[in-house]
Design a protein around this motif. Structure first.
Motif, PDB file in Angstrom:
ATOM      1  N   THR A 225      27.241  30.405  17.121  1.00  0.00           N
ATOM      2  CA  THR A 225      26.876  31.546  17.970  1.00  0.00           C
ATOM      3  C   THR A 225      27.679  31.550  19.080  1.00  0.00           C
ATOM      4  N   LYS A 226      27.669  32.713  19.753  1.00  0.00           N
ATOM      5  CA  LYS A 226      28.318  32.938  21.089  1.00  0.00           C
ATOM      6  C   LYS A 226      27.670  32.123  22.071  1.00  0.00           C
ATOM      7  N   LYS A 227      26.489  31.669  22.239  1.00  0.00           N
ATOM      8  CA  LYS A 227      26.030  30.729  23.293  1.00  0.00           C
ATOM      9  C   LYS A 227      26.669  29.385  22.923  1.00  0.00           C
ATOM     10  N   GLU A 228      26.830  28.891  21.764  1.00  0.00           N
ATOM     11  CA  GLU A 228      27.501  27.699  21.559  1.00  0.00           C
ATOM     12  C   GLU A 228      29.035  27.751  22.092  1.00  0.00           C
ATOM     13  N   LYS A 229      29.757  28.739  21.654  1.00  0.00           N
ATOM     14  CA  LYS A 229      31.191  29.084  22.161  1.00  0.00           C
ATOM     15  C   LYS A 229      31.343  29.085  23.751  1.00  0.00           C
ATOM     16  N   VAL A 230      30.206  29.656  24.397  1.00  0.00           N
ATOM     17  CA  VAL A 230      30.130  29.758  26.092  1.00  0.00           C
ATOM     18  C   VAL A 230      30.103  28.480  26.311  1.00  0.00           C
ATOM     19  N   ILE A 231      29.027  27.486  26.075  1.00  0.00           N
ATOM     20  CA  ILE A 231      28.701  26.288  26.683  1.00  0.00           C
ATOM     21  C   ILE A 231      29.760  25.461  26.463  1.00  0.00           C
ATOM     22  N   PHE A 232      30.618  25.367  25.128  1.00  0.00           N
ATOM     23  CA  PHE A 232      31.348  24.232  24.673  1.00  0.00           C
ATOM     24  C   PHE A 232      32.337  24.025  25.947  1.00  0.00           C
ATOM     25  N   PRO A 233      33.490  24.972  26.134  1.00  0.00           N
ATOM     26  CA  PRO A 233      34.438  24.799  27.247  1.00  0.00           C
ATOM     27  C   PRO A 233      33.718  24.086  28.592  1.00  0.00           C
ATOM     28  N   ILE A 234      32.661  24.480  28.933  1.00  0.00           N
ATOM     29  CA  ILE A 234      32.137  23.902  30.230  1.00  0.00           C
ATOM     30  C   ILE A 234      31.555  22.612  30.006  1.00  0.00           C
ATOM     31  N   VAL A 235      30.795  22.223  28.899  1.00  0.00           N
ATOM     32  CA  VAL A 235      30.471  20.977  28.648  1.00  0.00           C
ATOM     33  C   VAL A 235      31.584  19.862  28.430  1.00  0.00           C
ATOM     34  N   VAL A 236      32.435  20.422  27.782  1.00  0.00           N
ATOM     35  CA  VAL A 236      34.008  19.519  27.424  1.00  0.00           C
ATOM     36  C   VAL A 236      34.625  19.164  28.653  1.00  0.00           C
ATOM     37  N   THR A 237      34.805  20.231  29.507  1.00  0.00           N
ATOM     38  CA  THR A 237      35.325  19.954  30.941  1.00  0.00           C
ATOM     39  C   THR A 237      34.779  18.905  31.685  1.00  0.00           C
TER      40      THR A 237
END
Length: 395
Positions: A225-237
């Motif tokens: 989902t788009k939500k997963e893709k948006v959250i991913f870079p924030i969480v990884v950082t």
């Protein structure tokens, strides 16, 4: 008249040419041939090899440092002042090289890579992270090998080992911090091996896998989902930067570029990062990396050792990824093609394409590209984290 002709001749490059510069220009032309005629990653090899050609032209002064003069000046009050001014400006490539030397260009490259990267395959199959991590094994084995050779310090060995991640910007970034004097050979080795992925990896992959394993077909990845893709870079950082703070520069820029791509509200920034910006920085980075390849810097034992250790690091990284994928295939309920393990190195998307090509040679109906992108982008994260770990230990 004769003296004028002699003076003119001594000012030409023909007067200053020597065996070393001739050899390096031949190497540059070989790289140009591989890039233009054979099509080996021309976006990397053309600027690198032309920079190599420019820096070895006698008296051209493309990498010449500026000549500074200090003049004394007595003020009206009798106080002596010292004024520093530029007597002779440096060469064009010297000033562009400061982007490498100061660690500016590599993070900007990472931003562009992030804007071009779809982390969907990694999010859909988190096990890909293990393959990306396994491919970093070559970094640490080569680090130990470089130490054992007795030719290099711990900082130099760490900078050499990172070549195994097959990530040019990361190699430049780490060597600029730990071993600036070795940045030239390390950068050229890293980018050269990235360009030669289609030649180096397939023999290792086929040697470590059976034909039956190469024919394994993967099940379709789930939709992300788009939500997963948006959250991913924030969480990884956040997570990576808290665990390995020195990796924040590379990971932060990589994930910022990816956030531009996935958030959907900064189309102009995404377009700039993945097109104009990364193209400009690639030109500057490539030419200046090549410009460090002078005869004086390259034609010595240490450089040959770096090139040898670099290819060993790359080979071990490829092999360790494949071997872990074989183990995962044995233990997993769903089949895993071991060829995906080789994509765990950071050469995006070249390593993923090689997995696809080798897989299709075994079975033309086998499509591994999207599955291989998971470990491939995991390798980008893994190489940045590895660089951060080495920087924490030896910086």
């Amino acid at each position: 008249m004769l003296q004028a002709l002699i003076d003119f001749y001594t000012s030409t490059g023909f007067y200053g040419i020597n065996i070393g510069s001739i050899l390096m220009m031949i190497v540059a032309c070989i790289f140009l041939y591989l890039a233009i005629v054979k099509g080996f990653e021309p976006l990397l090899l053309v600027p690198i090899s032309f920079g190599m050609l420019l820096t070895n032209l006698p008296f051209a002064g493309m990498m010449a440092e500026p000549l500074m003069e200090v003049k004394e000046h007595l003020s009206d009050t009798g106080v002596m002042h010292y004024v520093v001014h530029t007597a002779e400006p440096g060469g064009l490539l010297y000033y562009l090289f400061q982007g490498d030397h100061l660690g500016i260009f590599p993070p900007l490259i990472f931003m562009g890579v992030g804007a071009m990267t779809d982390f969907g395959p990694l999010i859909a199959n988190p096990k890909s992270l293990l393959l990306g991590a396994a491919a970093q094994f070559g970094i640490f084995v080569t680090f130990l090998g470089a130490i054992a050779s007795g030719l290099f310090t711990a900082q130099e060995a760490a900078s050499i080992g990172i070549i195994g991640g097959a990530d040019g910007p990361t190699a430049i970034f780490l060597s600029s911090k730990l071993a600036p004097h070795l940045m030239g050979p390390i950068a050229v080795a890293a980018y050269s091996y990235m360009a030669l992925v289609p030649i180096i990896q397939p023999p290792i992959m086929t040697a470590l896998t059976s034909e039956k394993e190469r024919k394994i077909k993967m099940s379709q990845l789930r939709m992300v989902t788009k939500k997963e893709k948006v959250i991913f870079p924030i969480v990884v950082t956040i997570i990576v930067s808290l665990i390995v703070p020195p990796a924040a520069t590379l990971i932060g820029m990589l994930m910022l570029g990816n956030l531009f791509r996935e958030c959907g509200v900064v189309g102009r920034l995404e377009d700039t990062a993945k097109n104009a910006l990364i193209n400009i920085i690639t030109i500057f980075l490539g030419v200046t990396v090549g410009a460090t390849a002078t005869a004086e810097a390259f034609l010595k034992v240490e450089t040959l050792a770096i090139l040898a250790l670099g290819v060993v690091a790359f080979g071990i990284g490829t092999g360790s990824g494949v071997l872990l994928a074989k183990v995962m295939n044995k233990m997993s309920k769903t089949p895993i093609n071991p060829l995906l393990g080789s994509a765990g190195v950071s050469a995006v998307p070249m390593a993923a394409r090689v997995s696809q090509v080798v897989g299709q040679k075994a079975d033309p109906s086998n499509f591994l590209l999207m599955h291989a992108m998971g470990p491939n982008v995991a390798g980008v994260i893994g190489s940045a984290v590895s660089a951060g770990v080495l920087l924490s230990l030896f910086g």
